[in-house]
Design an enzyme around this catalytic site. Structure first.
Site, PDB file in Angstrom:
ATOM      1  N   ASP A  38       0.833  -1.204   0.000  1.00  0.00           N
ATOM      2  CA  ASP A  38       0.000   0.000   0.000  1.00  0.00           C
ATOM      3  C   ASP A  38       0.866   1.252   0.000  1.00  0.00           C
ATOM      4  O   ASP A  38       2.023   1.227   0.429  1.00  0.00           O
ATOM      5  CB  ASP A  38      -0.920   0.016   1.223  1.00  0.00           C
ATOM      6  CG  ASP A  38      -2.192  -0.790   1.001  1.00  0.00           C
ATOM      7  OD1 ASP A  38      -2.392  -1.275  -0.122  1.00  0.00           O
ATOM      8  OD2 ASP A  38      -2.987  -0.931   1.953  1.00  0.00           O
ATOM      9  N   LYS A  59      -3.093   3.636  -1.923  1.00  0.00           N
ATOM     10  CA  LYS A  59      -4.388   4.041  -1.351  1.00  0.00           C
ATOM     11  C   LYS A  59      -4.133   5.256  -0.478  1.00  0.00           C
ATOM     12  O   LYS A  59      -3.775   5.131   0.695  1.00  0.00           O
ATOM     13  CB  LYS A  59      -5.011   2.908  -0.521  1.00  0.00           C
ATOM     14  CG  LYS A  59      -5.641   1.803  -1.348  1.00  0.00           C
ATOM     15  CD  LYS A  59      -6.289   0.785  -0.437  1.00  0.00           C
ATOM     16  CE  LYS A  59      -6.980  -0.324  -1.235  1.00  0.00           C
ATOM     17  NZ  LYS A  59      -8.159   0.161  -1.948  1.00  0.00           N
ATOM     18  N   MET A 172      -9.201   8.331   9.937  1.00  0.00           N
ATOM     19  CA  MET A 172      -9.718   8.964   8.714  1.00  0.00           C
ATOM     20  C   MET A 172     -10.730  10.062   9.026  1.00  0.00           C
ATOM     21  O   MET A 172     -11.738  10.213   8.349  1.00  0.00           O
ATOM     22  CB  MET A 172     -10.331   7.898   7.787  1.00  0.00           C
ATOM     23  CG  MET A 172      -9.300   6.914   7.261  1.00  0.00           C
ATOM     24  SD  MET A 172     -10.002   5.460   6.432  1.00  0.00           S
ATOM     25  CE  MET A 172     -10.388   4.410   7.858  1.00  0.00           C
TER      26      MET A 172
END
Length: 251
Positions: A38, A59, A172
């Site tokens: 990633d 990502k 997030m």
């Protein structure tokens, strides 16, 4: 006929500092034929897998990334070639890393999968702030790990989460800091300690220590970069000081 498929390892690379890799992760990486990495993982991790083909599947927030279905089909393709596949994720693969989807997909396709845990960013953020996420003196008897970014774009029930009395580790949530703060303020006082740690454990790390009432404004003023982890709760008292002063940025 015996299954000749290879194996997929879901490996947590931790929050960024490669010294936080586990010994098991280093051992598995050394045996990997293919490394599927990633974007948030330090590319230097490839040095632990000297014979592996490296495939990057980025990502990053706000950026175009490889579709999840493509990544899963990629793992299946290499495993069906009999290869040992190391699927490397930032943090811990079982914490908001879509590991559940990947495990189910691989099992459905008859492919063996095993998980190697990594340090999740909430723990790295707390270590950076030198605070405990649980603390008897402040009544913080637990930690709630929650994402502010749901698949259907709906918001968690912030008031209910706040009322639970645990330390909140919010993943997030930087881009929704105003929404997060407003939701939590329905059940928590504005003076509740809060902190934001961006790029935890890396050279780019930045820390913002504040209160819940000032969280959104201070994030904007400090221009905190992603990825960032938001921590909220009484256990952070020692990070903000007894008098709960106005926010102070710590570089």
């Amino acid at each position: 006929m015996e299954n000749a498929y290879g194996k997929v390892w879901l490996i947590g690379a931790g929050p960024g500092d490669l010294e936080l890799l586990t010994l098991k992760a280093v051992r598995v990486l050394a045996s990997a034929d293919v490394l599927i990495v990633d974007a948030l993982v330090d590319p230097e991790i490839a040095s632990f897998a000297p014979r592996a083909r490296v495939v990057t599947t980025g990502k990053r927030a706000g950026c175009r990334s490889a579709p999840q279905d493509f990544i899963q089909r990629l793992m299946r393709r290499y495993a069906r070639q009999g290869k040992t596949v190391a699927r490397v994720k930032g943090g811990d693969p079982l914490m908001f890393g879509r590991a559940g989807e990947e495990i189910a997909y691989l099992f459905d396709n008859g492919i063996e999968v095993e998980v190697v845990n990594g340090v999740t960013s909430a723990l790295a953020a707390a270590a950076s702030l030198t605070v405990s996420l649980t603390h008897r003196d402040f009544g913080a008897s637990g930690v709630t790990f929650v994402t502010a970014h749901r698949q259907d774009h709906s918001a968690p029930d912030w008031a209910t989460l706040a009322a639970a009395g645990t330390t909140l580790a919010i993943y997030m949530g930087l881009g929704r800091a105003c929404e997060v703060a407003d939701g939590l303020l329905a059940a928590l006082p504005a003076s509740t300690p809060a902190a934001v740690v961006a790029c935890a454990s890396t050279r780019a790390e930045r820390r913002l220590v504040t209160t819940l009432g000032q969280l959104a404004d201070d994030c904007r003023a400090a221009k905190m970069p992603a990825p960032a982890l938001i921590l909220v709760g009484a256990a952070l008292e020692s990070a903000v000081g007894d008098s709960l002063p106005a926010a102070r940025a710590v570089a």
